[in-house]
Write a protein that holds these residues in place. Structure first.
Motif, PDB file in Angstrom:
ATOM      1  N   UNK A  29      49.563 -48.894   4.181  1.00  0.00           N
ATOM      2  CA  UNK A  29      49.480 -48.590   5.616  1.00  0.00           C
ATOM      3  C   UNK A  29      48.488 -49.269   6.357  1.00  0.00           C
ATOM      4  N   UNK A  30      47.616 -49.744   6.405  1.00  0.00           N
ATOM      5  CA  UNK A  30      47.042 -51.024   7.913  1.00  0.00           C
ATOM      6  C   UNK A  30      48.019 -51.958   8.133  1.00  0.00           C
ATOM      7  N   UNK A  31      48.430 -52.398   7.489  1.00  0.00           N
ATOM      8  CA  UNK A  31      49.882 -53.631   7.995  1.00  0.00           C
ATOM      9  C   UNK A  31      51.044 -53.115   8.756  1.00  0.00           C
ATOM     10  N   UNK A  32      51.324 -53.075   9.567  1.00  0.00           N
ATOM     11  CA  UNK A  32      52.635 -53.919  10.218  1.00  0.00           C
ATOM     12  C   UNK A  32      53.621 -54.815  10.312  1.00  0.00           C
ATOM     13  N   UNK A  33      54.592 -55.209   9.506  1.00  0.00           N
ATOM     14  CA  UNK A  33      54.994 -57.152   9.943  1.00  0.00           C
ATOM     15  C   UNK A  33      56.119 -56.735  10.051  1.00  0.00           C
ATOM     16  N   UNK A  34      56.520 -58.322  11.393  1.00  0.00           N
ATOM     17  CA  UNK A  34      57.521 -58.687  11.976  1.00  0.00           C
ATOM     18  C   UNK A  34      57.604 -59.869  11.768  1.00  0.00           C
ATOM     19  N   UNK A  35      58.666 -60.148  10.755  1.00  0.00           N
ATOM     20  CA  UNK A  35      59.267 -60.966  10.304  1.00  0.00           C
ATOM     21  C   UNK A  35      59.635 -61.957  10.897  1.00  0.00           C
ATOM     22  N   UNK A  36      59.970 -63.816  10.548  1.00  0.00           N
ATOM     23  CA  UNK A  36      60.545 -64.087  11.578  1.00  0.00           C
ATOM     24  C   UNK A  36      62.073 -63.866  11.258  1.00  0.00           C
ATOM     25  N   UNK A  37      63.093 -63.720  10.297  1.00  0.00           N
ATOM     26  CA  UNK A  37      64.343 -62.883  10.634  1.00  0.00           C
ATOM     27  C   UNK A  37      64.194 -61.528  10.602  1.00  0.00           C
ATOM     28  N   UNK A  38      64.346 -61.095  11.534  1.00  0.00           N
ATOM     29  CA  UNK A  38      64.714 -59.692  11.605  1.00  0.00           C
ATOM     30  C   UNK A  38      65.879 -59.023  10.404  1.00  0.00           C
ATOM     31  N   UNK A  39      65.032 -57.871   9.614  1.00  0.00           N
ATOM     32  CA  UNK A  39      65.821 -57.502   8.527  1.00  0.00           C
ATOM     33  C   UNK A  39      65.716 -55.854   8.679  1.00  0.00           C
ATOM     34  N   UNK A  40      66.818 -55.416   8.698  1.00  0.00           N
ATOM     35  CA  UNK A  40      67.687 -54.423   9.537  1.00  0.00           C
ATOM     36  C   UNK A  40      69.146 -53.506   7.790  1.00  0.00           C
ATOM     37  N   UNK A  41      68.983 -52.357   8.473  1.00  0.00           N
ATOM     38  CA  UNK A  41      70.321 -51.867   7.885  1.00  0.00           C
ATOM     39  C   UNK A  41      71.441 -51.790   8.845  1.00  0.00           C
ATOM     40  N   UNK A  42      72.765 -52.236   8.768  1.00  0.00           N
ATOM     41  CA  UNK A  42      73.328 -52.109   9.426  1.00  0.00           C
ATOM     42  C   UNK A  42      73.713 -51.172  10.069  1.00  0.00           C
ATOM     43  N   UNK A  43      74.010 -50.297   9.360  1.00  0.00           N
ATOM     44  CA  UNK A  43      74.922 -49.043   9.342  1.00  0.00           C
ATOM     45  C   UNK A  43      73.737 -47.656   9.727  1.00  0.00           C
ATOM     46  N   UNK A  44      72.428 -48.674  10.191  1.00  0.00           N
ATOM     47  CA  UNK A  44      71.801 -47.324  10.879  1.00  0.00           C
ATOM     48  C   UNK A  44      71.512 -47.648  13.058  1.00  0.00           C
ATOM     49  N   UNK A  45      71.034 -46.848  13.100  1.00  0.00           N
ATOM     50  CA  UNK A  45      71.767 -47.265  14.312  1.00  0.00           C
ATOM     51  C   UNK A  45      69.545 -47.412  14.666  1.00  0.00           C
ATOM     52  N   UNK A  46      69.389 -47.392  16.266  1.00  0.00           N
ATOM     53  CA  UNK A  46      68.278 -48.452  16.749  1.00  0.00           C
ATOM     54  C   UNK A  46      66.824 -47.280  16.704  1.00  0.00           C
TER      55      UNK A  46
END
Length: 254
Positions: free
Chosen positions: A78-95
């Protein structure tokens, strides 16, 4: 001041027989941005995966807010948020649905969520894409969604891996402005990037990896000295070039 992230004598990698990292020790304190530098294959991504708990250390210890992953996995994650080099998203979800999912995962209150989402969408020029599916976004827009999710979470530690890839100039400026803001509020930021001029301008300290070893760390004058340069002359890029092309023969700073 106790560090948010403390790595002590970390040795690790994908195979116990062939470690990638060798005895890494460094820390990131509250209100501090530390840049992780190294050539391709130096071990930067491997180090980040160990911090995230995706790889188990062969030796050494990693603590976030004083907790290890084994001692308190909930508090650690819970103390960490991570932004990877390659975006990892769910294609079926909106922004917006991605942001709402993050808000639930990090227990963000509804009032805080509504306020933060409006601001983030505006700051990253994503309001028109609020209801767009991830599958319809460009790579740069997908990266913005990852960044907005991390900022929405409001963690003690941001781990950011090559965040500028795919971002347009406005996106880069928005990200840097937000990182300055959260750092001022006391968050710790650990960022890997090859854009050394930007890293030099925004980071307080630097960790230079070469072949899985830390060959220099500290503020810019210390990095220059490790590279055999005068403490008050030369850019970070010049010092980095000397360190990595000489194989770190100028020594280490602990």
């Amino acid at each position: 001041m106790e560090p948010v992230l403390k790595v002590e004598k970390l040795t690790g990698g994908y195979s116990p027989r062939r470690p990638v990292l060798h005895g890494l020790s460094f820390e990131v304190r509250p209100g501090e941005m530390v840049g992780l530098l190294g050539l391709n294959g130096a071990g930067k991504s491997t180090a980040i995966k160990h911090i995230l708990g995706l790889l188990q250390p062969h030796a050494g210890e990693i603590r976030v807010q004083g907790a290890t992953l084994a001692s308190d996995p909930g508090a650690y994650r819970n103390a960490i948020a991570y932004v990877p080099e390659t975006p990892l998203l769910f294609d079926e979800l909106t922004v917006e649905e991605h942001l709402r999912l993050t808000g639930m995962a990090y227990d963000v209150s509804q009032d805080s969520f509504e306020h933060s989402v409006e601001n983030l969408l505006d700051e990253f020029y994503m309001t028109p894409k609020r209801q767009a599916f991830a599958s319809h976004l460009s790579k740069g827009m997908r990266q913005k969604v990852m960044i907005m999710n991390a900022l929405l979470a409001g963690p003690q530690l941001y781990i950011i891996d090559e965040p500028f890839l795919g971002l347009d100039p406005l996106g880069i400026r928005s990200l840097l402005d937000k990182l300055v803001e959260v750092k001022r509020e006391g968050a710790a930021i650990f960022m890997s990037s090859h854009i050394l001029s930007t890293v030099e301008s925004y980071c307080d300290r630097f960790v230079v990896l070469h072949h899985g070893h830390i060959i220099a760390q500290g503020r810019l004058p210390e990095i220059r000295q490790a590279a055999g340069m005068a403490a008050d002359e030369g850019t970070l890029e010049e010092a980095f070039y000397r360190l990595t092309t000489d194989g770190g023969s100028h020594g280490k700073i602990s």
